[in-house]
Design a protein around this motif. Structure first.
Motif, mmCIF file in Angstrom:
data_model
loop_
_atom_site.group_PDB
_atom_site.id
_atom_site.type_symbol
_atom_site.label_atom_id
_atom_site.label_comp_id
_atom_site.label_asym_id
_atom_site.label_seq_id
_atom_site.Cartn_x
_atom_site.Cartn_y
_atom_site.Cartn_z
ATOM 1 N N TYR A 1 26.813 -79.008 109.427
ATOM 2 C CA TYR A 1 28.140 -78.603 109.843
ATOM 3 C C TYR A 1 28.884 -78.194 108.749
ATOM 4 C CZ TYR A 1 32.588 -79.176 111.867
ATOM 5 O OH TYR A 1 33.699 -78.909 112.412
ATOM 6 N N GLY A 2 28.967 -78.824 107.529
ATOM 7 C CA GLY A 2 29.736 -78.314 106.231
ATOM 8 C C GLY A 2 29.310 -77.156 105.930
ATOM 9 N N GLN A 3 28.178 -76.698 106.031
ATOM 10 C CA GLN A 3 27.698 -75.560 105.606
ATOM 11 C C GLN A 3 28.263 -74.518 106.435
ATOM 12 O OE1 GLN A 3 23.604 -75.868 105.001
ATOM 13 N NE2 GLN A 3 23.732 -77.308 103.232
ATOM 14 N N ILE A 4 28.068 -74.669 107.838
ATOM 15 C CA ILE A 4 28.440 -73.822 108.809
ATOM 16 C C ILE A 4 29.966 -73.468 108.528
ATOM 17 C CG2 ILE A 4 28.779 -73.387 111.088
ATOM 18 C CD1 ILE A 4 26.072 -72.927 110.420
ATOM 19 N N GLU B 1 34.698 -69.843 107.075
ATOM 20 C CA GLU B 1 35.537 -69.464 105.885
ATOM 21 C C GLU B 1 35.464 -68.585 105.149
ATOM 22 O OE1 GLU B 1 36.159 -73.462 104.232
ATOM 23 O OE2 GLU B 1 37.312 -74.380 105.939
ATOM 24 N N GLN B 2 34.375 -68.464 104.561
ATOM 25 C CA GLN B 2 34.157 -67.248 103.603
ATOM 26 C C GLN B 2 33.834 -66.123 104.379
ATOM 27 O OE1 GLN B 2 30.268 -68.432 101.599
ATOM 28 N NE2 GLN B 2 31.325 -69.875 100.471
ATOM 29 N N LYS B 3 33.416 -66.008 105.443
ATOM 30 C CA LYS B 3 33.407 -64.911 106.361
ATOM 31 C C LYS B 3 34.638 -64.337 106.804
ATOM 32 C CE LYS B 3 31.766 -62.855 110.839
ATOM 33 N NZ LYS B 3 30.980 -63.288 112.087
ATOM 34 N N THR B 4 35.811 -65.386 107.118
ATOM 35 C CA THR B 4 37.039 -64.984 107.553
ATOM 36 C C THR B 4 37.575 -64.410 106.127
ATOM 37 O OG1 THR B 4 37.101 -66.816 109.160
ATOM 38 C CG2 THR B 4 39.150 -65.816 108.155
ATOM 39 N N GLN B 5 37.611 -65.018 104.876
ATOM 40 C CA GLN B 5 38.083 -64.288 103.788
ATOM 41 C C GLN B 5 37.538 -62.976 103.455
ATOM 42 O OE1 GLN B 5 37.192 -67.131 100.671
ATOM 43 N NE2 GLN B 5 38.679 -68.884 101.804
ATOM 44 N N ILE B 6 36.301 -63.009 103.722
ATOM 45 C CA ILE B 6 35.579 -61.468 103.605
ATOM 46 C C ILE B 6 36.455 -60.613 104.496
ATOM 47 C CG2 ILE B 6 33.519 -60.071 103.617
ATOM 48 C CD1 ILE B 6 32.306 -62.660 102.617
ATOM 49 N N GLU B 7 36.570 -60.901 105.721
ATOM 50 C CA GLU B 7 36.920 -60.044 106.775
ATOM 51 C C GLU B 7 38.388 -59.683 106.240
ATOM 52 O OE1 GLU B 7 36.507 -62.057 110.487
ATOM 53 O OE2 GLU B 7 34.517 -61.154 110.805
ATOM 54 N N LYS B 8 39.142 -60.641 105.997
ATOM 55 C CA LYS B 8 40.575 -60.346 105.475
ATOM 56 C C LYS B 8 40.778 -59.334 104.259
ATOM 57 C CE LYS B 8 42.732 -64.625 107.249
ATOM 58 N NZ LYS B 8 43.208 -65.733 106.981
ATOM 59 N N ALA B 9 39.881 -59.673 103.357
ATOM 60 C CA ALA B 9 39.732 -58.905 102.306
ATOM 61 C C ALA B 9 39.177 -57.310 102.391
ATOM 62 C CB ALA B 9 38.757 -59.398 101.142
ATOM 63 N N ASN B 10 38.232 -57.325 103.361
ATOM 64 C CA ASN B 10 37.599 -56.033 103.736
ATOM 65 C C ASN B 10 38.820 -55.195 104.481
ATOM 66 O OD1 ASN B 10 35.495 -54.238 103.856
ATOM 67 N ND2 ASN B 10 35.435 -54.482 106.307
ATOM 68 N N ALA B 11 39.557 -55.910 105.417
ATOM 69 C CA ALA B 11 41.038 -55.278 105.994
ATOM 70 C C ALA B 11 42.001 -54.927 105.308
ATOM 71 C CB ALA B 11 41.491 -56.047 107.235
ATOM 72 N N PHE B 12 42.202 -55.628 104.008
ATOM 73 C CA PHE B 12 42.921 -55.444 103.171
ATOM 74 C C PHE B 12 42.779 -54.033 102.318
ATOM 75 C CE2 PHE B 12 45.149 -55.600 98.819
ATOM 76 C CZ PHE B 12 46.352 -55.534 99.274
ATOM 77 N N LYS B 13 41.410 -54.138 102.214
ATOM 78 C CA LYS B 13 40.846 -52.963 101.107
ATOM 79 C C LYS B 13 40.829 -51.713 101.952
ATOM 80 C CE LYS B 13 36.611 -52.048 101.634
ATOM 81 N NZ LYS B 13 35.836 -51.213 102.524
ATOM 82 N N ASN B 14 40.713 -51.543 103.303
ATOM 83 C CA ASN B 14 40.524 -50.586 104.206
ATOM 84 C C ASN B 14 42.074 -49.958 104.388
ATOM 85 O OD1 ASN B 14 37.703 -50.537 104.479
ATOM 86 N ND2 ASN B 14 37.950 -51.610 106.416
ATOM 87 N N GLN B 15 42.824 -50.962 104.370
ATOM 88 C CA GLN B 15 44.335 -50.591 104.797
ATOM 89 C C GLN B 15 44.901 -49.817 103.431
ATOM 90 O OE1 GLN B 15 46.895 -53.803 105.340
ATOM 91 N NE2 GLN B 15 48.758 -52.575 105.723
ATOM 92 N N VAL B 16 44.651 -50.405 102.186
ATOM 93 C CA VAL B 16 45.015 -49.970 100.859
ATOM 94 C C VAL B 16 44.213 -48.606 100.755
ATOM 95 C CG1 VAL B 16 44.862 -50.058 98.387
ATOM 96 C CG2 VAL B 16 45.427 -52.159 99.912
ATOM 97 N N LEU B 17 43.091 -48.466 100.812
ATOM 98 C CA LEU B 17 42.043 -47.284 100.989
ATOM 99 C C LEU B 17 42.778 -46.066 101.692
ATOM 100 C CD1 LEU B 17 39.520 -46.287 99.478
ATOM 101 C CD2 LEU B 17 38.306 -46.662 101.573
ATOM 102 N N GLY B 18 42.999 -46.465 103.033
ATOM 103 C CA GLY B 18 43.647 -45.599 103.810
ATOM 104 C C GLY B 18 44.904 -45.080 103.414
ATOM 105 N N THR B 19 45.977 -45.896 103.123
ATOM 106 C CA THR B 19 47.111 -45.697 102.533
ATOM 107 C C THR B 19 47.213 -44.643 101.513
ATOM 108 O OG1 THR B 19 47.942 -47.759 103.497
ATOM 109 C CG2 THR B 19 49.445 -46.711 101.770
ATOM 110 N N VAL B 20 46.287 -45.075 100.394
ATOM 111 C CA VAL B 20 46.488 -44.303 99.215
ATOM 112 C C VAL B 20 45.849 -42.987 99.513
ATOM 113 C CG1 VAL B 20 45.196 -44.314 96.990
ATOM 114 C CG2 VAL B 20 46.253 -46.435 97.587
ATOM 115 N N ALA B 21 44.714 -43.174 100.091
ATOM 116 C CA ALA B 21 44.202 -41.461 100.603
ATOM 117 C C ALA B 21 45.151 -40.747 101.083
ATOM 118 C CB ALA B 21 42.893 -41.951 101.320
ATOM 119 N N HIS B 22 45.625 -41.222 102.254
ATOM 120 C CA HIS B 22 46.712 -40.562 103.042
ATOM 121 C C HIS B 22 47.766 -40.023 102.051
ATOM 122 C CE1 HIS B 22 49.887 -39.863 105.975
ATOM 123 N NE2 HIS B 22 48.728 -39.422 106.779
#
Length: 448
Positions: free
Chosen positions: A203-206, A211-232
């Motif tokens: 259970y602890g591992q799950i 939690e790590q998946k959520t953090q990765i998704e948040k970091a990925n969303a932030f990266k995409n937001q920054v990427l899109g903003t800078v490129a635009h």
């Protein structure tokens, strides 16, 4: 996360884990009570079907009563377990009553096995199979905290002692039976704690993975937001520089200035291409391609228009050619996205081909699929790069023969767009002989 026989879970896991294993315990009670009831019903049926000379039921008069008792009590456990499971699905929280209910059922199962052993013989040491089975079932099916396990052990031992006195066993037999019971209970405790620690670790591992998946998704969303903003935000100043160079080119300028303006214009085009790739990468990760933008398209005309555009860009050179073996070929395409797929493949092919080499665009049919192939005779792709060529930011990008730069994300965008068209893309390549990219798309057979 490590757990031991007497170790407690970390505070942040304790309450969620209790909710988790209580729900699992309730489901186990429901399943075990159903199986136990079914077995007793089957035994009752067999009791009536077979003659007493075969069953020897007359030798076990207590069995008739205890069998009816099991059949009468067990359905209540099943009913309450089912109701509590439904309640917990709604609330997602365990209660003290739920935990007490599971505890009582565990006592009930062990008591059933224990009493059945005494029915078989007044000396339980001669027939402990059912007692042992009951302890094994409880230890494996149910999860208890260590203090709950200890209370359960004390309760079971008291019941066993009471039954021994009820059976009026001799003092010697009492000691002997207690020793056997103590061994069984020790095994029960160790097995119960092992399963508790195993389930707690799982259970602890799950939880940590989530939690790590959520953090990765948040970091990925932030990266995409920054990427899109800078490129635009970079598009406007680059477009302004490109416009200025075009305006300056209209004036009377010397040859050196014209060369400098051409270099500036080419740099702007390269920068704009990189920005478009970055924007597409961000868009493709944030949202898939909408199917309502797909239109039934004549692939022959679509590919011919792309090849013609490249001919104009190459100053009339015939180094990009279309070879179609299909007269009528229609597919559902996104007119904004799909041309970029072919453009990107042609651009890469030219990037790694000599000026005299041709790039061939083939169109064929394979059963109900249409096959587009972009073939070049250039430098090819190194063998170690092939497995990761469609991966984003994998480092598979290379500098072209004429110094063209690569972001390393173009082919990942190509793959995403092809996948969104329900198609597939593969690559075959050999160094020094060229590359072959094959796209397979479902054919649109009607106009509806």
């Amino acid at each position: 996360m490590e757990t031991h026989f007497f170790a407690k879970l970390a505070p942040k896991y304790r309450e969620p884990y209790r909710n988790y294993y209580t729900y699992q315990n309730l489901q186990s009670v429901r399943t075990a009570s159903f199986i136990f009831l079914s077995l007793n019903v089957i035994i009752r049926i067999l009791y009536h079907l077979f003659p007493e000379s075969l069953t020897k039921a007359q030798n076990f008069p207590e069995f008739n009563f205890i069998n009816w008792l099991f059949i009468g009590i067990t359905p209540f456990f099943y009913l309450f377990a089912h109701l509590l499971v439904l309640q917990m699905r709604k609330t997602k929280r365990s209660t003290s009553f739920m935990e007490l209910f599971v505890f009582v059922f565990a006592i009930y199962i062990v008591l059933c096995g224990m009493y059945s052993s005494f029915i078989s013989t007044s000396d339980p040491s001669n027939s402990l199979t059912l007692y042992l089975i009951a302890l094994s079932v409880v230890s494996m099916l149910f999860t208890f905290e260590y203090y709950e396990t200890i209370v359960l052990l004390i309760g079971i031992e008291l019941l066993f002692t009471i039954m021994c006195y009820h059976a009026q066993v001799s003092p010697t037999e009492m000691v002997y039976n207690q020793m056997i019971s103590a061994i069984l209970l020790a095994g029960f405790y160790l097995t119960s704690r092992y399963f508790f620690s195993y389930k707690a670790s799982y259970y602890g591992q799950i939880v940590e993975i989530r939690e790590q998946k959520t953090q990765i998704e948040k970091a990925n969303a932030f990266k995409n937001q920054v990427l899109g903003t800078v490129a635009h935000d970079l598009r406007n100043p680059i477009a302004a520089v490109e416009s200025l160079t075009m305006m300056m080119a209209l004036d009377d300028i010397d040859e050196d200035t014209e060369d400098n303006l051409n270099m500036m214009r080419e740099s702007c085009v390269k920068a704009r291409t990189i920005i478009d790739d970055l924007l597409d990468a961000a868009r493709n990760e944030n949202a898939g391609l909408s199917t309502d933008k797909l239109q039934r398209t004549d692939l022959n005309k679509c590919l011919q228009d792309i090849v013609t555009t490249w001919k104009v860009q190459q100053g009339g050179k015939e180094n990009v050619v279309l070879i179609s073996n299909v007269k009528s070929a229609f597919a559902m395409l996104n007119h904004e996205k799909f041309p970029r797929v072919v453009d990107n493949l042609i651009s890469n092919a030219l990037k790694f081909s000599k000026d005299s080499d041709k790039v061939e665009v083939h169109l064929n049919r394979d059963k109900r699929n249409l096959v587009i192939q972009v073939k070049d005779y250039g430098t090819g792709i190194p063998k170690d790069m092939l497995p990761k060529i469609f991966e984003r930011f994998s480092g598979a990008g290379r500098t072209g023969l004429r110094g063209e730069q690569s972001t390393g994300i173009g082919l990942s965008i190509v793959r995403d767009i092809v996948n969104s068209h329900n198609g597939t893309i593969i690559v075959q390549s050999k160094e020094g002989e060229g590359s072959l990219f094959t796209i397979t798309l479902p054919e649109s057979l009607n106009q509806n």
